[in-house]
Design a protein around this motif. Structure first.
Motif, PDB file in Angstrom:
ATOM      1  N   GLN A   1       0.842  -1.193   0.000  1.00  0.00           N
ATOM      2  CA  GLN A   1       0.000   0.000   0.000  1.00  0.00           C
ATOM      3  C   GLN A   1       0.876   1.241   0.000  1.00  0.00           C
ATOM      4  OE1 GLN A   1      -3.760   0.980   2.596  1.00  0.00           O
ATOM      5  NE2 GLN A   1      -1.970   1.719   3.683  1.00  0.00           N
ATOM      6  N   LEU A   2       0.609   2.160  -0.915  1.00  0.00           N
ATOM      7  CA  LEU A   2       1.314   3.429  -0.996  1.00  0.00           C
ATOM      8  C   LEU A   2       0.361   4.551  -0.614  1.00  0.00           C
ATOM      9  CD1 LEU A   2       3.106   2.897  -4.436  1.00  0.00           C
ATOM     10  CD2 LEU A   2       4.008   2.407  -2.147  1.00  0.00           C
ATOM     11  N   ALA A   3       0.852   5.521   0.147  1.00  0.00           N
ATOM     12  CA  ALA A   3      -0.008   6.608   0.608  1.00  0.00           C
ATOM     13  C   ALA A   3       0.784   7.901   0.722  1.00  0.00           C
ATOM     14  CB  ALA A   3      -0.639   6.269   1.963  1.00  0.00           C
ATOM     15  N   THR A   4       0.116   9.012   0.472  1.00  0.00           N
ATOM     16  CA  THR A   4       0.715  10.327   0.693  1.00  0.00           C
ATOM     17  C   THR A   4      -0.355  11.269   1.217  1.00  0.00           C
ATOM     18  OG1 THR A   4       1.959  12.149  -0.325  1.00  0.00           O
ATOM     19  CG2 THR A   4       0.277  11.089  -1.680  1.00  0.00           C
ATOM     20  N   ARG A   5       0.042  12.162   2.116  1.00  0.00           N
ATOM     21  CA  ARG A   5      -0.900  13.114   2.705  1.00  0.00           C
ATOM     22  C   ARG A   5      -0.243  14.477   2.794  1.00  0.00           C
ATOM     23  NH1 ARG A   5      -1.951  10.838   7.605  1.00  0.00           N
ATOM     24  NH2 ARG A   5      -0.159  11.933   8.483  1.00  0.00           N
ATOM     25  N   GLY A   6      -0.934  15.482   2.317  1.00  0.00           N
ATOM     26  CA  GLY A   6      -0.504  16.862   2.483  1.00  0.00           C
ATOM     27  C   GLY A   6      -1.482  17.594   3.371  1.00  0.00           C
ATOM     28  N   GLU A   7      -0.960  18.527   4.184  1.00  0.00           N
ATOM     29  CA  GLU A   7      -1.868  19.232   5.091  1.00  0.00           C
ATOM     30  C   GLU A   7      -1.342  20.614   5.449  1.00  0.00           C
ATOM     31  OE1 GLU A   7      -2.113  17.135   8.978  1.00  0.00           O
ATOM     32  OE2 GLU A   7      -0.635  15.800   8.079  1.00  0.00           O
ATOM     33  N   LEU A   8      -2.282  21.461   5.830  1.00  0.00           N
ATOM     34  CA  LEU A   8      -1.989  22.808   6.300  1.00  0.00           C
ATOM     35  C   LEU A   8      -2.601  22.964   7.684  1.00  0.00           C
ATOM     36  CD1 LEU A   8      -3.030  24.782   3.073  1.00  0.00           C
ATOM     37  CD2 LEU A   8      -0.716  24.079   3.711  1.00  0.00           C
ATOM     38  N   PHE A   9      -1.927  23.734   8.562  1.00  0.00           N
ATOM     39  CA  PHE A   9      -2.506  24.004   9.888  1.00  0.00           C
ATOM     40  C   PHE A   9      -2.219  25.447  10.268  1.00  0.00           C
ATOM     41  CE2 PHE A   9       1.580  21.834  10.439  1.00  0.00           C
ATOM     42  CZ  PHE A   9       2.284  22.697  11.264  1.00  0.00           C
ATOM     43  N   ASP A  10      -3.077  25.984  11.135  1.00  0.00           N
ATOM     44  CA  ASP A  10      -3.015  27.412  11.441  1.00  0.00           C
ATOM     45  C   ASP A  10      -3.637  27.667  12.810  1.00  0.00           C
ATOM     46  OD1 ASP A  10      -2.834  30.385  10.359  1.00  0.00           O
ATOM     47  OD2 ASP A  10      -4.845  30.150  11.196  1.00  0.00           O
ATOM     48  N   GLN A  11      -3.052  28.619  13.547  1.00  0.00           N
ATOM     49  CA  GLN A  11      -3.641  29.115  14.794  1.00  0.00           C
ATOM     50  C   GLN A  11      -3.568  30.634  14.805  1.00  0.00           C
ATOM     51  OE1 GLN A  11      -1.578  26.008  17.671  1.00  0.00           O
ATOM     52  NE2 GLN A  11      -3.158  27.144  18.758  1.00  0.00           N
ATOM     53  N   ASN A  12      -4.687  31.271  15.143  1.00  0.00           N
ATOM     54  CA  ASN A  12      -4.746  32.722  15.299  1.00  0.00           C
ATOM     55  C   ASN A  12      -4.880  33.052  16.779  1.00  0.00           C
ATOM     56  OD1 ASN A  12      -4.715  33.321  12.475  1.00  0.00           O
ATOM     57  ND2 ASN A  12      -6.855  32.683  12.378  1.00  0.00           N
ATOM     58  N   ASP A  13      -3.957  33.831  17.298  1.00  0.00           N
ATOM     59  CA  ASP A  13      -3.959  34.195  18.712  1.00  0.00           C
ATOM     60  C   ASP A  13      -5.109  35.147  18.995  1.00  0.00           C
ATOM     61  OD1 ASP A  13      -3.382  34.980  21.308  1.00  0.00           O
ATOM     62  OD2 ASP A  13      -1.223  35.050  20.968  1.00  0.00           O
ATOM     63  N   THR A  14      -6.001  34.767  19.916  1.00  0.00           N
ATOM     64  CA  THR A  14      -7.139  35.618  20.295  1.00  0.00           C
ATOM     65  C   THR A  14      -6.967  36.217  21.675  1.00  0.00           C
ATOM     66  OG1 THR A  14      -8.337  33.701  21.190  1.00  0.00           O
ATOM     67  CG2 THR A  14      -8.700  34.242  18.866  1.00  0.00           C
ATOM     68  N   SER A  15      -5.759  36.122  22.229  1.00  0.00           N
ATOM     69  CA  SER A  15      -5.516  36.562  23.605  1.00  0.00           C
ATOM     70  C   SER A  15      -5.628  38.069  23.742  1.00  0.00           C
ATOM     71  CB  SER A  15      -4.120  36.107  24.058  1.00  0.00           C
ATOM     72  OG  SER A  15      -3.958  34.717  23.872  1.00  0.00           O
ATOM     73  N   ASP A  16      -6.008  38.497  24.944  1.00  0.00           N
ATOM     74  CA  ASP A  16      -6.094  39.918  25.274  1.00  0.00           C
ATOM     75  C   ASP A  16      -5.431  40.138  26.624  1.00  0.00           C
ATOM     76  OD1 ASP A  16      -6.726  42.586  25.209  1.00  0.00           O
ATOM     77  OD2 ASP A  16      -8.771  42.296  25.960  1.00  0.00           O
ATOM     78  N   CYS A  17      -4.172  39.704  26.711  1.00  0.00           N
ATOM     79  CA  CYS A  17      -3.443  39.819  27.960  1.00  0.00           C
ATOM     80  C   CYS A  17      -1.945  39.766  27.640  1.00  0.00           C
ATOM     81  CB  CYS A  17      -3.808  38.676  28.916  1.00  0.00           C
ATOM     82  SG  CYS A  17      -3.402  37.034  28.283  1.00  0.00           S
ATOM     83  N   PRO A  18      -1.079  40.216  28.546  1.00  0.00           N
ATOM     84  CA  PRO A  18       0.381  40.129  28.318  1.00  0.00           C
ATOM     85  C   PRO A  18       0.858  38.688  28.470  1.00  0.00           C
ATOM     86  CG  PRO A  18      -0.061  41.013  30.497  1.00  0.00           C
ATOM     87  CD  PRO A  18      -1.393  40.915  29.808  1.00  0.00           C
ATOM     88  N   CYS A  19       0.607  37.892  27.432  1.00  0.00           N
ATOM     89  CA  CYS A  19       0.844  36.461  27.489  1.00  0.00           C
ATOM     90  C   CYS A  19       1.792  36.045  26.375  1.00  0.00           C
ATOM     91  CB  CYS A  19      -0.483  35.703  27.324  1.00  0.00           C
ATOM     92  SG  CYS A  19      -1.748  36.162  28.526  1.00  0.00           S
ATOM     93  N   PRO A  20       2.214  34.789  26.347  1.00  0.00           N
ATOM     94  CA  PRO A  20       3.010  34.293  25.217  1.00  0.00           C
ATOM     95  C   PRO A  20       2.224  34.399  23.919  1.00  0.00           C
ATOM     96  CG  PRO A  20       3.083  32.772  27.076  1.00  0.00           C
ATOM     97  CD  PRO A  20       2.041  33.797  27.400  1.00  0.00           C
ATOM     98  N   PHE A  21       2.935  34.651  22.819  1.00  0.00           N
ATOM     99  CA  PHE A  21       2.305  34.712  21.499  1.00  0.00           C
ATOM    100  C   PHE A  21       2.004  33.285  21.046  1.00  0.00           C
ATOM    101  CE2 PHE A  21       5.154  38.536  21.421  1.00  0.00           C
ATOM    102  CZ  PHE A  21       4.138  39.462  21.598  1.00  0.00           C
TER     103      PHE A  21
END
Length: 407
Positions: free
Chosen positions: A330-350
């Motif tokens: 069996q041969l397989a390939t997978r491509g993917e994209l991932f993303d996170q948008n910071d919604t924080s409203d405090c002096p916190c880590p990015f």
């Protein structure tokens, strides 16, 4: 305290399933039975990756840098058919990279009345992982096509494990099957903490219901972990699901979950709850020429309260897998994209990041019990705040060879 109580409940349920399954036949001449299956992976890996999150870094893969040879995972799955309609499942796993190397991944009772009609009902009670993709349908929730799970399914295996009651209704038609379901659950109020503070990762680990997720070493968070399966506000979460399948048009699966947590609600033994909601959907089909395709997407949000303000992210990922069987190969390939948008409203880590990954795998099946798997994984990611809360870019490559025993 809660974890100790839950551990006793799960172990008692598992032992009871074994004992009940060995009882004598009932008046209807049904004979309960018990079966054990499992798997074990021996793996050698070669990597040039950043420091893995298992070691407190922001690397996206499990293996980290260098060469590693080891038993990477093992699982035992006990199944007991207690009555014609009632069964019990207990999945116990071994993972050397987790704080609790031996843990319970799933444990539940399932009531499914015998039906010869078009409609069938199923009820589950316990801790269970949702069916969200055609990829992770192997024994022990392993991936059928690659060693490494997609970013979406890695996160689900790490931080999504409802403890509660699930009800599904299934319709079996002449040209299609349909299913709808709903769950009410507790004990998932810390789901999302690992994802927000660490970002998406890609690996093959399944975190048990008493397990913890390692958090990168940033600021005062040195050597810290997050236990995703905790209850903070005694308020249940809920989930709904749908599945539609046709031999001609493929299968569509959708799952929406809201853990019902109050953001920032303190746990009795430290830490605070994360309000997490997400939707995942997948589509799979057999294309002409014997090519299997699976498209999966996940979007969601998670948030807690820190330093007087919200701390969290919106997150999303999408992946496309193609696979083809050529005899026993069996041969397989997978491509993917991932993303996170910071919604924080405090002096916190990015917390924001973007990334992409490519996985290429080949699996050779020798009989029913032996699998030989080779895989190449490349992950490229950019994070707004890594070590010292400074932007960082990572390019990681891992090559793995594995022998899997399935029994």
């Amino acid at each position: 305290m809660m974890n100790r109580i839950l551990r006793d409940v799960y172990l008692t349920a598992a032992i009871s399933g074994v004992l009940l399954s060995s009882t004598t036949a009932n008046a209807d001449d049904f004979k309960p039975f018990f079966d054990i299956s499992g798997l074990a992976d021996v793996k050698i890996s070669f990597g040039d990756t950043e420091l893995s999150t298992f070691d407190g870094g922001f690397g996206k893969t499990r293996e980290g840098d260098g060469t590693n040879v080891r038993l990477s995972q093992a699982a035992l799955i006990g199944f007991g058919q207690l009555t014609p309609s009632l069964s019990a499942v207990a999945h116990i796993q071994y993972n050397p990279d987790l704080q609790d190397e031996v843990d319970i991944f799933e444990a539940f009772l399932r009531y499914r009345p015998v039906s010869t009609g078009r409609v069938r009902y199923t009820t589950k009670l316990g801790a269970f992982i949702p069916h969200v993709s055609a990829e992770n349908k192997g024994r022990g929730w392993t991936n059928l096509f690659t060693l490494t799970n997609s970013a979406a399914n890695t996160w689900i295996a790490e931080e999504v494990r409802p403890l509660g009651l699930d009800f599904t209704a299934e319709y079996r038609g002449d040209t299609f099957d349909a299913e709808v379901g709903a769950s009410v659950f507790i004990n998932n109020d810390n789901s999302g903490a690992g994802l927000a503070l660490r970002g998406f990762v890609l690996n093959d680990q399944n975190v048990g219901i008493f397990g913890e997720v390692r958090i990168p070493d940033v600021g005062m968070r040195i050597g810290q972990t997050q236990a995703p399966f905790r209850e903070g506000d005694d308020s249940p979460g809920f989930a709904v699901s749908a599945r539609l399948s046709s031999e001609d048009y493929g299968e569509f699966i959708a799952y929406y979950s809201d853990n019902g947590a109050t953001a920032g609600e303190p746990f009795s033994n430290g830490g605070q709850a994360w309000d997490t909601r997400f939707l995942t959907a997948s589509y799979n089909h057999d294309l002409p020429g014997g090519v299997f395709v699976n498209l999966q997407g996940l979007v969601g949000t998670t948030e807690t309260i820190a330093n007087g303000g919200p701390l969290g992210t919106n997150f999303s990922t999408i992946s496309l897998l193609l696979a083809k069987e050529i005899g026993d190969l069996q041969l397989a390939t997978r491509g993917e994209l991932f993303d996170q948008n910071d919604t924080s409203d405090c002096p916190c880590p990015f917390l924001g990041e973007t990334g992409e990954a490519l996985t290429v795998a080949a699996t050779y099946r020798l009989g029913d019990h032996h699998r030989f798997i080779g895989e190449y994984l490349h992950v490229s990611s950019d994070r707004e705040g890594a070590t010292a809360n400074q932007p960082a870019s990572f390019n990681e490559n891992v090559f793995q060879l594995a022998y899997r025993l399935v029994f």
